[in-house]
Design a protein around this motif. Sequence first.
Motif, PDB file in Angstrom:
ATOM      1  N   GLY A  27       4.371   1.506  -7.432  1.00 32.67           N
ATOM      2  CA  GLY A  27       5.533   2.327  -7.742  1.00 32.67           C
ATOM      3  C   GLY A  27       6.150   2.979  -6.520  1.00 32.67           C
ATOM      4  N   VAL A  28       6.017   2.317  -5.368  1.00 36.43           N
ATOM      5  CA  VAL A  28       6.596   2.847  -4.136  1.00 36.43           C
ATOM      6  C   VAL A  28       7.400   1.738  -3.468  1.00 36.43           C
ATOM      7  CG1 VAL A  28       4.712   4.505  -3.808  1.00 36.43           C
ATOM      8  CG2 VAL A  28       4.577   2.247  -2.729  1.00 36.43           C
ATOM      9  N   SER A  29       8.170   2.102  -2.471  1.00 39.50           N
ATOM     10  CA  SER A  29       8.943   1.107  -1.732  1.00 39.50           C
ATOM     11  C   SER A  29       8.064   0.462  -0.668  1.00 39.50           C
ATOM     12  CB  SER A  29      10.152   1.770  -1.065  1.00 39.50           C
ATOM     13  OG  SER A  29       9.725   2.671  -0.063  1.00 39.50           O
ATOM     14  N   LYS A  30       8.418  -0.748  -0.305  1.00 35.13           N
ATOM     15  CA  LYS A  30       7.666  -1.443   0.740  1.00 35.13           C
ATOM     16  C   LYS A  30       7.712  -0.688   2.067  1.00 35.13           C
ATOM     17  CE  LYS A  30       7.255  -6.041   2.867  1.00 35.13           C
ATOM     18  NZ  LYS A  30       7.807  -7.419   2.878  1.00 35.13           N
ATOM     19  N   PRO A  31       8.869  -0.129   2.472  1.00 33.37           N
ATOM     20  CA  PRO A  31       8.868   0.655   3.719  1.00 33.37           C
ATOM     21  C   PRO A  31       7.899   1.822   3.688  1.00 33.37           C
ATOM     22  CG  PRO A  31      11.110   0.109   3.095  1.00 33.37           C
ATOM     23  CD  PRO A  31      10.238  -0.301   1.942  1.00 33.37           C
ATOM     24  N   LEU A  32       7.690   2.409   2.498  1.00 29.99           N
ATOM     25  CA  LEU A  32       6.752   3.527   2.401  1.00 29.99           C
ATOM     26  C   LEU A  32       5.323   3.053   2.652  1.00 29.99           C
ATOM     27  CD1 LEU A  32       6.424   6.534   1.816  1.00 29.99           C
ATOM     28  CD2 LEU A  32       6.120   5.951  -0.605  1.00 29.99           C
ATOM     29  N   VAL A  33       5.001   1.862   2.156  1.00 29.77           N
ATOM     30  CA  VAL A  33       3.672   1.304   2.425  1.00 29.77           C
ATOM     31  C   VAL A  33       3.467   1.160   3.921  1.00 29.77           C
ATOM     32  CG1 VAL A  33       2.162  -0.687   2.111  1.00 29.77           C
ATOM     33  CG2 VAL A  33       3.610   0.074   0.210  1.00 29.77           C
ATOM     34  N   TYR A  34       4.467   0.625   4.604  1.00 28.15           N
ATOM     35  CA  TYR A  34       4.360   0.421   6.045  1.00 28.15           C
ATOM     36  C   TYR A  34       4.417   1.735   6.829  1.00 28.15           C
ATOM     37  CZ  TYR A  34       4.571  -4.654   5.692  1.00 28.15           C
ATOM     38  OH  TYR A  34       4.281  -5.982   5.427  1.00 28.15           O
ATOM     39  N   GLN A  35       4.934   2.771   6.202  1.00 23.68           N
ATOM     40  CA  GLN A  35       4.953   4.073   6.868  1.00 23.68           C
ATOM     41  C   GLN A  35       3.535   4.615   7.024  1.00 23.68           C
ATOM     42  OE1 GLN A  35       7.638   6.947   5.137  1.00 23.68           O
ATOM     43  NE2 GLN A  35       6.529   8.678   6.019  1.00 23.68           N
ATOM     44  N   TYR A  36       2.702   4.362   6.022  1.00 25.35           N
ATOM     45  CA  TYR A  36       1.328   4.870   6.062  1.00 25.35           C
ATOM     46  C   TYR A  36       0.362   3.873   6.689  1.00 25.35           C
ATOM     47  CZ  TYR A  36       2.798   8.720   3.085  1.00 25.35           C
ATOM     48  OH  TYR A  36       3.425   9.841   2.599  1.00 25.35           O
TER      49      TYR A  36
END
Length: 202
Positions: A27-36
């Motif tokens: 339930g998150v955006s792909k850029p958010l995954v890569y942010q962490y």
Amino acid sequence: MLDAAVEGFARYGYRSASMDDIAEAAGVSKPLVYQYLKSKDDLFTACIRRESAALVAAVRAGTEDADGLLPADRRLWNGLCAFFAHTAAHPHGWAVVHQQARTEGESFAREAAAVRAEIAELVTGLLGVAARDAGCADDALAEREVSGLAHALVGAAESLADWANAPRQEPPSARETAATLMNFCWAGMENLLKGSRWTPAP
């Protein structure tokens, strides 16, 4: 996010699992995954480490003996019950640590080997206590064979966890699986630690 990643890696494998699908499941955006986590490798490593830590914590909790009153076989039994209960309750985590991590590259395999070594060290300690309680006089023999027995037992437990988690109508309970392993190994180990050894015929 890690929950979704563990399930994705377990279901589809490291190579086939998609970061897009993992992000969507979380339930998150792909850029958010890569942010962490900067890469798929980092995400997979984080999953391995989280699931490994949870497994080791479960086994350690199972073998605790705060009062120092439990015999070694009881602590081993409790640890095996905890191990099989955890792997049954977290099949995706077990698949990531035991199946995926070992086959997807050296760095991941090292992570899997580290958790195996930690559990083997814990079991070695328990068997060492059993050897002392049994009055095993040959310290060098005890140390060498106890370590070998511990690694053999951990390998058998891993194989049994795979067997117990295989799809079937009535999966065995954690206690049933633990009893299978105790019945297979403890009588022989107990005799060995007391000095009764099997030897091949001449």
